[in-house]
Design an enzyme around this catalytic site. Structure first.
Site, short mmCIF file in Angstrom:
data_model
loop_
_atom_site.label_atom_id
_atom_site.label_comp_id
_atom_site.label_asym_id
_atom_site.label_seq_id
_atom_site.Cartn_x
_atom_site.Cartn_y
_atom_site.Cartn_z
N ASP A 62 0.63 3.63 2.28
CA ASP A 62 0.47 4.20 3.62
C ASP A 62 -0.56 5.35 3.57
O ASP A 62 -1.64 5.16 2.99
CB ASP A 62 1.83 4.63 4.19
CG ASP A 62 1.79 4.77 5.70
OD1 ASP A 62 1.16 3.92 6.35
OD2 ASP A 62 2.38 5.71 6.23
N ASP A 96 0.86 -1.20 0.00
CA ASP A 96 0.00 0.00 0.00
C ASP A 96 0.89 1.24 0.00
O ASP A 96 2.09 1.14 0.18
CB ASP A 96 -0.87 0.01 1.27
CG ASP A 96 -0.03 -0.13 2.52
OD1 ASP A 96 0.21 -1.27 2.96
OD2 ASP A 96 0.46 0.89 3.05
N1 ADE Z 1 1.16 1.23 5.83
C1 ADE Z 1 1.66 0.37 6.70
N2 ADE Z 1 2.12 0.79 7.90
C2 ADE Z 1 2.66 -0.10 8.78
N3 ADE Z 1 2.77 -1.40 8.55
C3 ADE Z 1 2.32 -1.86 7.37
N4 ADE Z 1 2.29 -3.10 6.85
C4 ADE Z 1 1.73 -3.02 5.63
N5 ADE Z 1 1.39 -1.76 5.34
C5 ADE Z 1 1.75 -1.01 6.41
#
Ligand code: ADE
Ligand SMILES: CSC[C@H]1O[C@H](OP(=O)(O)O)[C@H](O)[C@@H]1O
Length: 332
Positions: free
Chosen positions: A248, A246
């Site tokens: 974030d 992703d």
């Molecule tokens: N955006 C994110 N922040 C922290 N841990 C994660 N693991 C997968 N995506 C994450």
């Protein structure tokens, strides 16, 4: 390495394994076993720091090389990132002879060029955990300080970068994804790739996510620490392989990350992750087979990192440390 298709009931496997296991894989979110290998034993190991997150499965490659596998959050993913018993995990792996760990982790991307489903081999860490996770094997009465300027094993890091192509490493595989393997030397112009480790379990705010970008963060997770620190103390070479799931929360044009997004990309990319894990295991096992000291770079490092005079250390403390370092400090 061929896919091991025959389904084996791991609960029926022997509970012991004779012989040393030099390489371990720690599976993160979405990676709960190594389906390409043949499981031969399943160990439940008690350590002075408790039991590991899951039983340790020993599997062998086609050439008979044994690999240990541990599911970081438990077989059914019932451990929060803050509750992972990292000391027990690392101590248990050390007790069966492990010298190198390849640790998988699902991460958020902090950079546009690291796309969901790409893989990243980080070289640096920024600690944003909250000090609530036990992060050392040492304690009051027995003080030591490990080097951590280079938190990952540079030899292992370079081996991975040099032997796995950044593009096309999944060629011929049944997937419509075309992930890139991001490495410091081959795709990042020699610049570090930095993983931010946050406490969680909630994801970051947009402001935090933007701040981490100004710090030079490449990706973010909740699990490289204290795992990496404890591996260092245990003199085990350690490299994390991150799978981006992703963007974030920094990108104003996108919804902030949710578990749904993470799990969706993990599921879609799981065959790629297994394929990459299998390649990495082959590369590292070939290195071990050369028998030229691979995985030994940290050997002996903790013996001389102790500040306390061992004459003053309580017998029980020394005995506990002997689980990790048999013979290092004599018990008087
Ligand atoms: N955006 C994110 N922040 C922290 N841990 C994660 N693991 C997968 N995506 C994450
Ligand atoms: C389910 S998203 C957050 C979760 O995923 C990552 O786990 P792991 O590193 O074990 O793959 C991240 O660190 C969080 O624990």
């Amino acid at each position: 390495m061929s896919i091991h298709r025959e389904k084996i009931d791991v609960t029926q496997l022997p509970h012991h394994y004779d012989g040393k296991v030099l390489l371990a894989v720690i599976g993160g979110t979405g990676l709960y076993d190594l389906p390409n290998l043949k499981p031969v034993a399943r160990l439940t190991i008690s350590t002075p720091w408790g039991f590991p997150s899951s039983p340790i499965t020993i599997s062998v490659t086609d050439s008979g090389f044994p690999v240990a596998f541990l599911a970081r959050h438990g077989q059914h993913h019932d451990l929060l990132p803050s509750d992972v018993p990292s000391r027990a995990n690392i101590a248990a792996l050390k007790s069966i002879g492990v010298k190198s760990i390849i640790a998988f982790s699902a991460v958020g991307s902090l950079q546009p060029e690291i796309k969901p489903r790409d893989f990243v081999v980080p070289t640096q860490i920024i600690d944003r955990t909250k000090g609530i996770r036990p992060s050392t094997f040492f304690e009051k009465g027995f003080v030591a300080h490990a080097m951590f300027g280079e938190p990952f094993d540079l030899r292992l890091n370079k081996l991975i970068g040099d032997t796995i192509p950044s593009k096309g490493f999944l060629e011929g595989f049944d997937t419509d994804a075309t992930p890139i393997l991001h490495t410091k030397e081959h795709t990042n112009k020699g610049e570090d790739l930095t993983v931010i480790c946050m406490e969680g379990p909630q994801f970051s705010t947009r402001a935090e996510s933007r701040l981490y970008r100004t710090w030079g963060g490449s990706v973010i997770n909740m699990s490289v620490l204290p795992e990496g620190k404890l591996a260092r103390e245990a003199e085990i070479s350690y490299q994390m392989i991150c799978m981006s799931t992703d963007y974030d929360s920094w990108n104003e044009n996108e919804e902030p990350v949710t578990v749904e997004t993470v799990v969706g990309n993990l599921k879609a990319n799981s065959a790629n992750a297994c394929k990459l894990a299998a390649k990495l295991i082959d590369v590292v096992s070939d290195e071990f087979k050369k028998n030229d000291g691979f995985g030994d770079d940290l050997k002996g490092s903790m013996k001389f990192s102790v500040s306390t005079s061992t004459h003053g250390v309580k017998k029980e403390l020394l005995e506990k440390m002997h689980f990790l370092f048999p013979g290092y400090w004599p018990v008087h």
